[in-house]
Scaffold this active site. Structure first.
Site, mmCIF file in Angstrom:
data_model
loop_
_atom_site.group_PDB
_atom_site.id
_atom_site.type_symbol
_atom_site.label_atom_id
_atom_site.label_comp_id
_atom_site.label_asym_id
_atom_site.label_seq_id
_atom_site.Cartn_x
_atom_site.Cartn_y
_atom_site.Cartn_z
ATOM 1 N N GLY A 161 -4.979 11.271 6.152
ATOM 2 C CA GLY A 161 -4.542 10.498 7.301
ATOM 3 C C GLY A 161 -5.619 9.487 7.625
ATOM 4 C CE1 TYR A 190 -4.127 1.933 0.876
ATOM 5 C CE2 TYR A 190 -2.609 3.203 2.215
ATOM 6 C CZ TYR A 190 -3.837 3.065 1.614
ATOM 7 O OH TYR A 190 -4.783 4.059 1.749
HETATM 8 N N1 CAA Z 1 5.959 -1.085 14.717
HETATM 9 C C1 CAA Z 1 6.907 -1.953 15.126
HETATM 10 N N2 CAA Z 1 6.658 -3.223 15.411
HETATM 11 C C2 CAA Z 1 5.399 -3.652 15.286
HETATM 12 C C3 CAA Z 1 4.349 -2.808 14.875
HETATM 13 C C4 CAA Z 1 4.680 -1.460 14.590
HETATM 14 N N3 CAA Z 1 3.764 -0.581 14.189
HETATM 15 N N4 CAA Z 1 3.207 -3.500 14.821
HETATM 16 C C5 CAA Z 1 3.524 -4.777 15.202
HETATM 17 N N5 CAA Z 1 4.825 -4.839 15.482
HETATM 18 C C6 CAA Z 1 5.576 -6.026 15.910
HETATM 19 C C7 CAA Z 1 4.712 -6.935 16.759
HETATM 20 O O1 CAA Z 1 4.791 -6.532 18.103
HETATM 21 C C8 CAA Z 1 5.331 -8.298 16.491
HETATM 22 O O2 CAA Z 1 6.496 -8.434 17.269
HETATM 23 P P1 CAA Z 1 6.955 -9.887 17.773
HETATM 24 O O3 CAA Z 1 7.141 -10.734 16.542
HETATM 25 O O4 CAA Z 1 8.198 -9.600 18.524
HETATM 26 O O5 CAA Z 1 5.817 -10.361 18.635
HETATM 27 C C9 CAA Z 1 5.793 -8.205 15.044
HETATM 28 O O6 CAA Z 1 5.920 -6.804 14.755
HETATM 29 C C10 CAA Z 1 4.809 -8.844 14.065
HETATM 30 O O7 CAA Z 1 3.538 -8.350 14.366
HETATM 31 P P2 CAA Z 1 2.294 -9.182 14.000
HETATM 32 O O8 CAA Z 1 2.529 -10.639 14.218
HETATM 33 O O9 CAA Z 1 1.117 -8.525 14.627
HETATM 34 O O10 CAA Z 1 2.235 -9.016 12.440
HETATM 35 P P3 CAA Z 1 1.006 -9.327 11.546
HETATM 36 O O11 CAA Z 1 1.548 -9.565 10.202
HETATM 37 O O12 CAA Z 1 0.135 -10.365 12.125
HETATM 38 O O13 CAA Z 1 0.164 -8.020 11.638
HETATM 39 C C11 CAA Z 1 -0.540 -5.971 10.690
HETATM 40 C C12 CAA Z 1 0.623 -6.864 11.094
HETATM 41 C C13 CAA Z 1 -1.732 -6.762 10.212
HETATM 42 C C14 CAA Z 1 -0.054 -5.139 9.557
HETATM 43 C C15 CAA Z 1 -0.950 -5.134 11.900
HETATM 44 O O14 CAA Z 1 0.216 -4.603 12.492
HETATM 45 C C16 CAA Z 1 -1.810 -3.972 11.494
HETATM 46 O O15 CAA Z 1 -2.993 -4.110 11.182
HETATM 47 N N6 CAA Z 1 -1.244 -2.750 11.493
HETATM 48 C C17 CAA Z 1 -1.946 -1.554 11.075
HETATM 49 C C18 CAA Z 1 -1.706 -1.330 9.634
HETATM 50 C C19 CAA Z 1 -2.339 -0.044 9.221
HETATM 51 O O16 CAA Z 1 -2.162 1.015 9.828
HETATM 52 N N7 CAA Z 1 -3.081 -0.067 8.134
HETATM 53 C C20 CAA Z 1 -3.734 1.098 7.673
HETATM 54 C C21 CAA Z 1 -5.011 0.683 7.021
HETATM 55 S S1 CAA Z 1 -6.051 2.086 6.711
HETATM 56 C C22 CAA Z 1 -5.278 2.885 5.481
HETATM 57 O O17 CAA Z 1 -4.375 2.420 4.882
HETATM 58 C C23 CAA Z 1 -5.873 4.201 5.133
HETATM 59 C C24 CAA Z 1 -4.833 5.235 5.037
HETATM 60 O O18 CAA Z 1 -4.388 5.537 3.959
HETATM 61 C C25 CAA Z 1 -4.396 5.917 6.273
#
Ligand code: CAA
Length: 248
Positions: free
Chosen positions: A185, A154
């Site tokens: 945002g 994305y």
């Molecule tokens: N920064 C640093 N580390 C992070 C983190 C972050 N933001 N988020 C998670 N981590 C870490 C976790 O703590 C985890 O650590 P460990 O392996 O040590 O436990 C590791 O990274 C992996 O995390 P997950 O297992 O949770 O990873 P995942 O693949 O299952 O999930 C994700 C990741 C689905 C992307 C989830 O973090 C998420 O939904 N994040 C939000 C994404 C987001 O903001 N999307 C925006 C959508 S809306 C949009 O896009 C509109 C727009 O234009 C604004």
């Protein structure tokens, strides 16, 4: 003067719907273009815009398909007239970390978010240039400026839109066509509401103005950039993010 004709891709989506209404409120004839397979949402949308009495209509498109984009613009020409304003607002997420990301998740996002803008813009750019007027507004994202964890696809597509915007702005500036991007945002849309609640709450808490954005906040920015009076603004990105990312 006849009404300016605006096409909004992703027109029945969270931001798209607000953009359609705002452009219609400013006197434009608006075509909301989106996937027809979302039949329930199409019906709901048509109810929502019923009071606009034909000033906002729905037309089917799959922005990831070049032939579908060509057919859409052909239909708009026949039904509403030549396209003066194009808002590329169709966008999807397939969030996951890169190590888990499938090729399909990468390609799907690129196809809709980036190829889609190319396919649609390609259909309207010659006509706009020949007529000496056009407004193209690409909906990018704060995450295209900063990168977001879990969004390599994305963020790349949305950063790509900025490059597309700047390059095309130079190509058509002398023809009366402006090309700009708006970078929302986090706003109150289904896309944002789909983020796991705990993660979403943390993100919203980090927004300096202290609230999530409303789709209307974005729609007003699009309206401004697509106005007849905005002809000296081109190639810019307008961030609308509540102060989440401040830069120059
Ligand atoms: N920064 C640093 N580390 C992070 C983190 C972050 N933001 N988020 C998670 N981590 C870490 C976790 O703590 C985890 O650590 P460990 O392996 O040590 O436990 C590791 O990274 C992996 O995390 P997950 O297992 O949770 O990873 P995942 O693949 O299952 O999930 C994700 C990741 C689905 C992307 C989830 O973090 C998420 O939904 N994040 C939000 C994404 C987001 O903001 N999307 C925006 C959508 S809306 C949009 O896009 C509109 C727009 O234009 C604004």
């Amino acid at each position: 003067m006849t009404k300016r004709v605006a096409v909004v891709s992703g027109g029945i989506g969270g931001l798209g719907t607000a953009i359609c209404k705002q452009l219609a409120d400013s006197g434009r004839r608006v075509v909301a273009a989106d996937l027809a397979v979302r039949a329930e949402r199409v019906a709901e949308f048509e109810q929502e815009v019923a009071s606009y009495q034909g000033q906002i209509t729905f037309a089917p498109v799959n922005v990831g398909d070049e032939a579908s984009c060509a057919a859409l613009i052909e239909q708009v020409r026949a039904d509403a007239g030549e396209v003066d304003i194009l808002v590329n607002a169709a966008g999807i997420t397939r969030d996951t970390t890169l190590k888990k990301m499938s090729t399909q998740q990468w390609l799907d996002v690129m196809k809709v978010n980036l190829d889609g803008a190319f396919f649609l813009t390609r259909q309207v750019i010659d006509g706009m240039s020949q007529r000496g007027f056009g407004r193209i507004v690409n909906i990018s994202s704060v995450n295209g400026q900063t990168g977001q964890f879990g969004q390599t696809n994305y963020s790349a597509s949305k950063a790509g839109l900025h490059g597309f915007t700047m390059a095309l702005a130079k190509e058509v500036a002398r023809k009366g066509v402006t090309v700009n991007s708006v970078s929302p945002g986090y706003c109150r849309t289904a896309m944002v509401m789909a983020i796991p609640e705990d993660i979403r709450n943390q993100i919203v808490a980090s927004i300096p103005v202290g609230r999530i954005g409303e789709p209307e906040d974005i729609a007003r920015a699009v309206d401004f950039l697509s106005g007849d009076q905005a002809g000296f603004i081109t190639g810019v990105n307008l961030p609308v993010n509540g102060g989440m990312f401040i830069s120059f």
